[in-house]
Scaffold this motif. Sequence first.
Motif, mmCIF file in Angstrom:
data_model
loop_
_atom_site.group_PDB
_atom_site.id
_atom_site.type_symbol
_atom_site.label_atom_id
_atom_site.label_comp_id
_atom_site.label_asym_id
_atom_site.label_seq_id
_atom_site.Cartn_x
_atom_site.Cartn_y
_atom_site.Cartn_z
ATOM 1 N N GLN A 37 3.271 4.631 -15.480
ATOM 2 C CA GLN A 37 2.027 3.993 -15.062
ATOM 3 C C GLN A 37 2.283 2.593 -14.494
ATOM 4 O O GLN A 37 1.678 2.206 -13.476
ATOM 5 C CB GLN A 37 1.066 3.898 -16.254
ATOM 6 N N ASN A 38 3.180 1.853 -15.117
ATOM 7 C CA ASN A 38 3.517 0.518 -14.625
ATOM 8 C C ASN A 38 4.108 0.579 -13.217
ATOM 9 O O ASN A 38 3.783 -0.250 -12.355
ATOM 10 C CB ASN A 38 4.492 -0.174 -15.574
ATOM 11 N N LEU A 39 4.977 1.557 -13.009
ATOM 12 C CA LEU A 39 5.585 1.721 -11.683
ATOM 13 C C LEU A 39 4.537 2.102 -10.651
ATOM 14 O O LEU A 39 4.511 1.557 -9.539
ATOM 15 C CB LEU A 39 6.690 2.785 -11.745
ATOM 16 N N ASP A 40 3.657 3.039 -11.012
ATOM 17 C CA ASP A 40 2.595 3.456 -10.089
ATOM 18 C C ASP A 40 1.647 2.297 -9.780
ATOM 19 O O ASP A 40 1.173 2.149 -8.648
ATOM 20 C CB ASP A 40 1.805 4.627 -10.676
ATOM 21 N N SER A 41 1.366 1.485 -10.789
ATOM 22 C CA SER A 41 0.471 0.342 -10.576
ATOM 23 C C SER A 41 1.096 -0.662 -9.607
ATOM 24 O O SER A 41 0.396 -1.249 -8.771
ATOM 25 C CB SER A 41 0.156 -0.341 -11.906
ATOM 26 N N GLN A 42 2.403 -0.862 -9.717
ATOM 27 C CA GLN A 42 3.093 -1.773 -8.790
ATOM 28 C C GLN A 42 3.076 -1.207 -7.368
ATOM 29 O O GLN A 42 2.887 -1.947 -6.396
ATOM 30 C CB GLN A 42 4.533 -1.996 -9.245
ATOM 31 N N LEU A 43 3.249 0.113 -7.259
ATOM 32 C CA LEU A 43 3.183 0.753 -5.946
ATOM 33 C C LEU A 43 1.767 0.670 -5.373
ATOM 34 O O LEU A 43 1.588 0.489 -4.169
ATOM 35 C CB LEU A 43 3.628 2.217 -6.050
ATOM 36 N N ASP A 44 0.777 0.789 -6.250
ATOM 37 C CA ASP A 44 -0.620 0.665 -5.809
ATOM 38 C C ASP A 44 -0.899 -0.730 -5.257
ATOM 39 O O ASP A 44 -1.645 -0.885 -4.280
ATOM 40 C CB ASP A 44 -1.581 0.962 -6.963
ATOM 41 N N GLU A 45 -0.302 -1.739 -5.893
ATOM 42 C CA GLU A 45 -0.494 -3.110 -5.426
ATOM 43 C C GLU A 45 0.095 -3.291 -4.030
ATOM 44 O O GLU A 45 -0.472 -3.996 -3.192
ATOM 45 C CB GLU A 45 0.152 -4.101 -6.397
ATOM 46 N N ILE A 46 1.232 -2.649 -3.789
ATOM 47 C CA ILE A 46 1.844 -2.727 -2.459
ATOM 48 C C ILE A 46 0.930 -2.063 -1.428
ATOM 49 O O ILE A 46 0.744 -2.568 -0.314
ATOM 50 C CB ILE A 46 3.235 -2.055 -2.467
ATOM 51 N N LYS A 47 0.340 -0.938 -1.813
ATOM 52 C CA LYS A 47 -0.569 -0.236 -0.898
ATOM 53 C C LYS A 47 -1.815 -1.069 -0.626
ATOM 54 O O LYS A 47 -2.377 -1.021 0.472
ATOM 55 C CB LYS A 47 -0.960 1.118 -1.490
ATOM 56 N N LYS A 48 -2.243 -1.838 -1.625
ATOM 57 C CA LYS A 48 -3.420 -2.695 -1.431
ATOM 58 C C LYS A 48 -3.147 -3.761 -0.378
ATOM 59 O O LYS A 48 -4.043 -4.164 0.366
ATOM 60 C CB LYS A 48 -3.805 -3.356 -2.753
ATOM 61 N N ILE A 49 -1.893 -4.240 -0.351
ATOM 62 C CA ILE A 49 -1.530 -5.257 0.640
ATOM 63 C C ILE A 49 -1.716 -4.696 2.055
ATOM 64 O O ILE A 49 -2.168 -5.387 2.958
ATOM 65 C CB ILE A 49 -0.072 -5.719 0.436
ATOM 66 N N ARG A 50 -1.399 -3.416 2.198
ATOM 67 C CA ARG A 50 -1.562 -2.780 3.520
ATOM 68 C C ARG A 50 -3.029 -2.580 3.860
ATOM 69 O O ARG A 50 -3.398 -2.521 5.034
ATOM 70 C CB ARG A 50 -0.857 -1.420 3.524
ATOM 71 N N GLY A 51 -3.848 -2.480 2.821
ATOM 72 C CA GLY A 51 -5.280 -2.279 3.052
ATOM 73 C C GLY A 51 -5.543 -0.961 3.771
ATOM 74 O O GLY A 51 -4.935 0.073 3.474
ATOM 75 N N ASP A 52 -6.435 -1.015 4.753
ATOM 76 C CA ASP A 52 -6.806 0.179 5.520
ATOM 77 C C ASP A 52 -5.968 0.341 6.784
ATOM 78 O O ASP A 52 -6.252 1.232 7.605
ATOM 79 C CB ASP A 52 -8.291 0.106 5.913
ATOM 80 N N LEU A 53 -4.946 -0.504 6.927
ATOM 81 C CA LEU A 53 -4.142 -0.458 8.156
ATOM 82 C C LEU A 53 -3.530 0.926 8.440
ATOM 83 O O LEU A 53 -3.607 1.394 9.576
ATOM 84 C CB LEU A 53 -3.043 -1.521 8.110
ATOM 85 N N PRO A 54 -2.917 1.591 7.447
ATOM 86 C CA PRO A 54 -2.344 2.908 7.742
ATOM 87 C C PRO A 54 -3.386 3.897 8.266
ATOM 88 O O PRO A 54 -3.113 4.634 9.227
ATOM 89 C CB PRO A 54 -1.783 3.359 6.383
ATOM 90 N N GLU A 55 -4.583 3.888 7.653
ATOM 91 C CA GLU A 55 -5.643 4.793 8.100
ATOM 92 C C GLU A 55 -6.143 4.402 9.485
ATOM 93 O O GLU A 55 -6.405 5.270 10.343
ATOM 94 C CB GLU A 55 -6.811 4.783 7.109
ATOM 95 N N GLU A 56 -6.251 3.086 9.726
ATOM 96 C CA GLU A 56 -6.715 2.618 11.035
ATOM 97 C C GLU A 56 -5.717 2.991 12.129
ATOM 98 O O GLU A 56 -6.112 3.404 13.232
ATOM 99 C CB GLU A 56 -6.917 1.104 11.002
ATOM 100 N N VAL A 57 -4.427 2.849 11.827
ATOM 101 C CA VAL A 57 -3.387 3.233 12.794
ATOM 102 C C VAL A 57 -3.449 4.726 13.077
ATOM 103 O O VAL A 57 -3.393 5.160 14.236
ATOM 104 C CB VAL A 57 -1.986 2.837 12.266
ATOM 105 N N GLN A 58 -3.612 5.522 12.023
ATOM 106 C CA GLN A 58 -3.684 6.973 12.187
ATOM 107 C C GLN A 58 -4.908 7.371 13.002
ATOM 108 O O GLN A 58 -4.831 8.237 13.890
ATOM 109 C CB GLN A 58 -3.720 7.653 10.807
ATOM 110 N N ASP A 59 -6.042 6.735 12.717
ATOM 111 C CA ASP A 59 -7.277 7.039 13.463
ATOM 112 C C ASP A 59 -7.116 6.704 14.941
ATOM 113 O O ASP A 59 -7.551 7.473 15.817
ATOM 114 C CB ASP A 59 -8.454 6.258 12.883
ATOM 115 N N LEU A 60 -6.489 5.550 15.218
ATOM 116 C CA LEU A 60 -6.278 5.156 16.613
ATOM 117 C C LEU A 60 -5.317 6.120 17.314
ATOM 118 O O LEU A 60 -5.524 6.474 18.486
ATOM 119 C CB LEU A 60 -5.739 3.730 16.685
#
Length: 263
Positions: free
Chosen positions: A16-39
């Motif tokens: 859980q600690n590892l997943d939470s740290q990975l989640d924090e990294i994903k939060k830094i990206r925000g919606d950028l991956p989805e926005e890039v994919q949509d574009l």
Amino acid sequence: MENTVAQKLDALIKLQNLDSQLDEIKKIRGDLPEEVQDLEDEIAGYQTRIEKFDNELTAYKDSIKENKDNIKDYEKRIQHLEEQQMNVRNNREFDAINKELETLGLDIQVAEKRIRESKIAIEAKDDQIQQTQSVLDERQKDLDVKKAELDSILSETEVEEEKLLKQKEKAEKSIEDRLLRAYVKIRDNSSNGLAVVPIKRGACGGCFNAVPPQKRADIKEQRKLIICEHCGRIFSNVEVEEVVEEEKPKRRTSRRKSTKDAK
């Protein structure tokens, strides 16, 4: 040898600690991956549309060429018939040739009409292509900016993320499949990504509903895995809340003055 409940909990907490740290990294990206994919999907749609327009343009141009070739053939045929008409032997032959000339004349008119229609369609299709290409160019600029921003973030977190993913893969191997599947399912259904939570101040650390004292005692004993009856999260432990007693103020004592006067 099967792991004890304490060992299972330790493994789940680590994961859980590892997943939470990975989640924090994903939060830094925000919606950028989805926005890039949509574009990228939007741009692919425009490219497909332009490709379709180009194919239609080719078909119109081919139609123009075909009708022009037909007109040349009709004109050659007309010239040949006109020469024949000068040497006819009777009215019946003259009328037959004349009728065929009229038909060829109509064929030429039809071919010319189709050429005009194709040219008009080409102009309209050219406008559609230009408009679509203009929008495509704008979306491509947006995509370039978003991708550059995302690439910058990825470059900053790439090493850390790769390290965490390797640790996560190793941590997952220490958890039995059935328990790991349950953990993943709970995380997927959780809004904050927490599947393993402690009890804080007598309440679930995930949904904040109160946990009965008896259940808190069972969790401390770690004889079995216990889940929250409200949100289904797995309880890891009970956090001890230390109550610091306020220091009682010391009673101030006043000395009584002597009633006797110094002689």
